[in-house]
Design a protein around this motif. Structure first.
Motif, short mmCIF file in Angstrom:
data_model
loop_
_atom_site.label_atom_id
_atom_site.label_comp_id
_atom_site.label_asym_id
_atom_site.label_seq_id
_atom_site.Cartn_x
_atom_site.Cartn_y
_atom_site.Cartn_z
N PRO A 1 -4.27 2.93 -0.97
CA PRO A 1 -4.49 1.52 -1.30
C PRO A 1 -5.05 1.39 -2.72
O PRO A 1 -5.81 2.24 -3.18
N THR B 1 -5.01 -4.16 -2.89
CA THR B 1 -4.42 -4.18 -1.55
C THR B 1 -5.29 -4.98 -0.58
O THR B 1 -6.48 -4.70 -0.44
N VAL C 1 0.86 -1.18 0.00
CA VAL C 1 0.00 0.00 0.00
C VAL C 1 0.90 1.24 0.00
O VAL C 1 1.85 1.33 0.78
N HIS D 1 -3.36 -2.92 4.45
CA HIS D 1 -3.86 -1.57 4.71
C HIS D 1 -3.87 -1.28 6.21
O HIS D 1 -3.45 -0.21 6.67
#
Length: 304
Positions: free
Chosen positions: A138, A142, A108, A147
């Motif tokens: 993100p 992702t 991310v 995240h």
């Protein structure tokens, strides 16, 4: 998050590592400049060298054009379960990472919005990001765990996580950081034409507006080159406004009739008022850390 690795022990990387160590996270420091990593370790930022096994999260604190290659290298080396970065440009590294075949489910984009003009580990502060936004970008690929770990990283550093798209981020930093750096640089470059007797009269005002120009030319070439179109768009509008002000000043300097002077003075006043209004829109810097002087970062030379 129990363990982390920081790749690139410049100002930003070392500041992140110091903050993590202060919160009890086992932190490993990796840099192609091994002396920079040792200096960061000596400051208490972590252990110089790679971990024996994968850590929870690796932070790639390297210039934008090095992010994708570093991500590919350290994913292949099984450095961490998840990855984020700290670069001040987001779209190009994401595209390059996809082109290189990186595992984007475990990555991310990130950008802590804090910095200083100084570079290198000795300029680092554990409170550099306190109260500052930390942008996360993100992608659709992702995974939630990645995240969440990046969000937790921001919080451990005292920052406020903010989610944006890659394009939104790059347009934002062009306006608030990248174009201002170039404007400061261009103004500072005009001083090369000044006589020593003129420069001897300079005070704090000139220091303030040229402060950003003291940043690393090598680093800023990378940053601006990575966000070139968005920065050019901001500067194009700025250039139009400069042209308008130049015309007003020339007309004011040659006007003889009171009514003409009044008209040009009103136009000049409007420009100044708009500046006051624009500056008033800048949010006050929160937290206890030092105010941000740049939204870019300074990595150790060669840090990858």
């Amino acid at each position: 998050m129990d363990s982390a690795a920081v790749v690139g022990t410049g100002l930003i990387g070392t500041s992140i590592a110091l903050a993590l160590r202060g919160r009890g996270v086992a932190t490993y420091l990796i840099d192609t400049d091994q002396e920079a990593a040792r200096v960061a370790a000596g400051l208490g930022a972590g252990i110089a060298g790679p971990p024996r096994g994968p850590v929870d999260l690796a932070v790639l604190a390297v210039p934008p054009q090095q992010v994708a290659a570093a991500l590919k290298e350290h994913q292949l080396g099984d450095l961490a379960d998840d990855f984020t970065d700290a670069a001040s440009v987001k779209e190009p590294p994401q595209r390059e990472a996809a082109r290189l075949g990186c595992d984007l489910t475990r990555f991310v984009g990130g950008h802590p919005m804090g910095g200083r003009e100084q570079s290198g580990p000795l300029a680092a502060r554990d409170d550099l990001f306190h109260g500052r936004p930390w942008v996360l970008t993100p992608s659709a690929r992702t995974r939630p765990q990645t995240h969440e770990r990046a969000r937790r990283l921001a919080e451990l550093c005292g920052a406020r996580p903010v989610v944006m798209t890659h394009a939104e981020h790059d347009r934002a930093v062009a306006l608030i950081s990248h174009a201002p750096h170039l404007v400061s640089t261009l103004l500072a470059a005009r001083l090369l034409h000044g006589a020593r007797s003129q420069l001897g009269l300079a005070g704090q005002g000139l220091q303030d507006v040229t402060r950003l120009a003291g940043g690393s030319a090598e680093l800023w070439t990378d940053i601006l080159g990575s966000n070139a179109v968005a920065v050019a768009d901001v500067l194009a509008d700025f250039a139009h406004e400069v042209d308008d002000v130049v015309e007003v000043l020339r007309e004011l300097g040659t006007a003889r009739e009171p009514e003409q002077r009044r008209t040009h003075l009103e136009a000049l006043s409007t420009v100044l008022v708009r500046g006051v209004q624009g500056r008033a829109r800048i949010p006050a810097c929160g937290g206890t850390g030092a105010p941000s002087t740049s939204t870019a970062y300074a990595a150790a030379p060669g840090g990858a």
